[in-house]
Write a protein that holds these residues in place. Sequence first.
Motif, PDB file in Angstrom:
ATOM      1  N   THR A   8      14.630  13.736  18.609  1.00  0.00           N
ATOM      2  CA  THR A   8      15.729  12.826  18.937  1.00  0.00           C
ATOM      3  C   THR A   8      15.757  11.644  17.978  1.00  0.00           C
ATOM      4  OG1 THR A   8      15.408  13.448  21.240  1.00  0.00           O
ATOM      5  CG2 THR A   8      16.797  11.531  20.807  1.00  0.00           C
ATOM      6  N   LEU A   9      14.596  11.076  17.704  1.00  0.00           N
ATOM      7  CA  LEU A   9      14.519   9.950  16.778  1.00  0.00           C
ATOM      8  C   LEU A   9      14.876  10.379  15.361  1.00  0.00           C
ATOM      9  CD1 LEU A   9      13.882   6.981  17.059  1.00  0.00           C
ATOM     10  CD2 LEU A   9      11.520   7.472  16.503  1.00  0.00           C
ATOM     11  N   ASP A  10      14.425  11.554  14.953  1.00  0.00           N
ATOM     12  CA  ASP A  10      14.796  12.075  13.631  1.00  0.00           C
ATOM     13  C   ASP A  10      16.308  12.241  13.508  1.00  0.00           C
ATOM     14  OD1 ASP A  10      12.147  12.152  12.907  1.00  0.00           O
ATOM     15  OD2 ASP A  10      11.905  14.298  13.341  1.00  0.00           O
ATOM     16  N   PRO A  24      27.553   2.777  19.552  1.00  0.00           N
ATOM     17  CA  PRO A  24      27.600   1.545  20.348  1.00  0.00           C
ATOM     18  C   PRO A  24      26.190   1.206  20.846  1.00  0.00           C
ATOM     19  CG  PRO A  24      29.299   3.070  21.058  1.00  0.00           C
ATOM     20  CD  PRO A  24      28.448   3.794  20.077  1.00  0.00           C
ATOM     21  N   SER A  25      25.959  -0.061  21.128  1.00  0.00           N
ATOM     22  CA  SER A  25      24.599  -0.502  21.468  1.00  0.00           C
ATOM     23  C   SER A  25      24.036   0.209  22.691  1.00  0.00           C
ATOM     24  CB  SER A  25      24.576  -2.009  21.658  1.00  0.00           C
ATOM     25  OG  SER A  25      25.390  -2.371  22.759  1.00  0.00           O
ATOM     26  N   PHE A  26      24.855   0.445  23.714  1.00  0.00           N
ATOM     27  CA  PHE A  26      24.340   1.132  24.906  1.00  0.00           C
ATOM     28  C   PHE A  26      23.950   2.571  24.588  1.00  0.00           C
ATOM     29  CE2 PHE A  26      28.839   2.144  25.041  1.00  0.00           C
ATOM     30  CZ  PHE A  26      28.866   3.452  25.460  1.00  0.00           C
ATOM     31  N   ALA A  27      24.710   3.211  23.700  1.00  0.00           N
ATOM     32  CA  ALA A  27      24.405   4.592  23.329  1.00  0.00           C
ATOM     33  C   ALA A  27      23.121   4.653  22.496  1.00  0.00           C
ATOM     34  CB  ALA A  27      25.562   5.199  22.549  1.00  0.00           C
ATOM     35  N   GLU A  28      22.931   3.671  21.608  1.00  0.00           N
ATOM     36  CA  GLU A  28      21.687   3.620  20.832  1.00  0.00           C
ATOM     37  C   GLU A  28      20.488   3.441  21.758  1.00  0.00           C
ATOM     38  OE1 GLU A  28      21.778   0.662  17.810  1.00  0.00           O
ATOM     39  OE2 GLU A  28      23.060   1.842  16.495  1.00  0.00           O
ATOM     40  N   ARG A  29      20.635   2.573  22.755  1.00  0.00           N
ATOM     41  CA  ARG A  29      19.543   2.373  23.709  1.00  0.00           C
ATOM     42  C   ARG A  29      19.235   3.660  24.471  1.00  0.00           C
ATOM     43  NH1 ARG A  29      21.549  -2.343  26.977  1.00  0.00           N
ATOM     44  NH2 ARG A  29      23.078  -2.554  25.366  1.00  0.00           N
ATOM     45  N   MET A  30      20.269   4.385  24.873  1.00  0.00           N
ATOM     46  CA  MET A  30      20.049   5.636  25.587  1.00  0.00           C
ATOM     47  C   MET A  30      19.327   6.659  24.708  1.00  0.00           C
ATOM     48  SD  MET A  30      21.020   5.083  28.582  1.00  0.00           S
ATOM     49  CE  MET A  30      21.012   6.693  29.299  1.00  0.00           C
ATOM     50  N   VAL A  31      19.692   6.738  23.436  1.00  0.00           N
ATOM     51  CA  VAL A  31      19.025   7.661  22.519  1.00  0.00           C
ATOM     52  C   VAL A  31      17.573   7.240  22.325  1.00  0.00           C
ATOM     53  CG1 VAL A  31      18.996   8.504  20.140  1.00  0.00           C
ATOM     54  CG2 VAL A  31      21.147   8.373  21.371  1.00  0.00           C
ATOM     55  N   LEU A  32      17.328   5.936  22.207  1.00  0.00           N
ATOM     56  CA  LEU A  32      15.956   5.460  22.045  1.00  0.00           C
ATOM     57  C   LEU A  32      15.123   5.724  23.306  1.00  0.00           C
ATOM     58  CD1 LEU A  32      16.534   2.170  20.058  1.00  0.00           C
ATOM     59  CD2 LEU A  32      15.594   4.322  19.221  1.00  0.00           C
ATOM     60  N   PHE A  33      15.719   5.566  24.480  1.00  0.00           N
ATOM     61  CA  PHE A  33      15.016   5.891  25.718  1.00  0.00           C
ATOM     62  C   PHE A  33      14.694   7.389  25.772  1.00  0.00           C
ATOM     63  CE2 PHE A  33      16.624   1.883  27.750  1.00  0.00           C
ATOM     64  CZ  PHE A  33      15.368   1.376  28.025  1.00  0.00           C
ATOM     65  N   ALA A  34      15.639   8.209  25.324  1.00  0.00           N
ATOM     66  CA  ALA A  34      15.405   9.656  25.289  1.00  0.00           C
ATOM     67  C   ALA A  34      14.266   9.993  24.335  1.00  0.00           C
ATOM     68  CB  ALA A  34      16.678  10.387  24.879  1.00  0.00           C
ATOM     69  N   ALA A  35      14.221   9.320  23.185  1.00  0.00           N
ATOM     70  CA  ALA A  35      13.139   9.557  22.225  1.00  0.00           C
ATOM     71  C   ALA A  35      11.797   9.123  22.802  1.00  0.00           C
ATOM     72  CB  ALA A  35      13.429   8.814  20.920  1.00  0.00           C
ATOM     73  N   ALA A  36      11.776   7.993  23.490  1.00  0.00           N
ATOM     74  CA  ALA A  36      10.531   7.529  24.103  1.00  0.00           C
ATOM     75  C   ALA A  36      10.066   8.498  25.186  1.00  0.00           C
ATOM     76  CB  ALA A  36      10.726   6.132  24.679  1.00  0.00           C
TER      77      ALA A  36
END
Length: 82
Positions: A8-10, A24-36
């Motif tokens: 996901t991070l890649d 958008p910032s909320f979508a970036e946060r969701m992707v980062l949460f998914a990567a974590a």
Amino acid sequence: MSTTSSHTLDWLIRHHASGAQRLPSFAERMVLFAAAAELDESLKAKGAGSLRTNDTAMHVSQRAIALNRTKAHFKSDNRTAV
């Protein structure tokens, strides 16, 4: 962060790293949460085989139960008819 690779991070770095393509910032946060979460699950799966709990109280109680079993005297009465 861990050294393990996250798909996901890649994906985020490859497709949305530039300013013009940013999510958008909320979508970036969701992707980062998914990567974590993905990294956390992979670390748990990797360490699950070698995970040993050190529960001293449980070991002591199990040892006491085993000792009490060796001291118990079970009397069998085979004289009674059924």
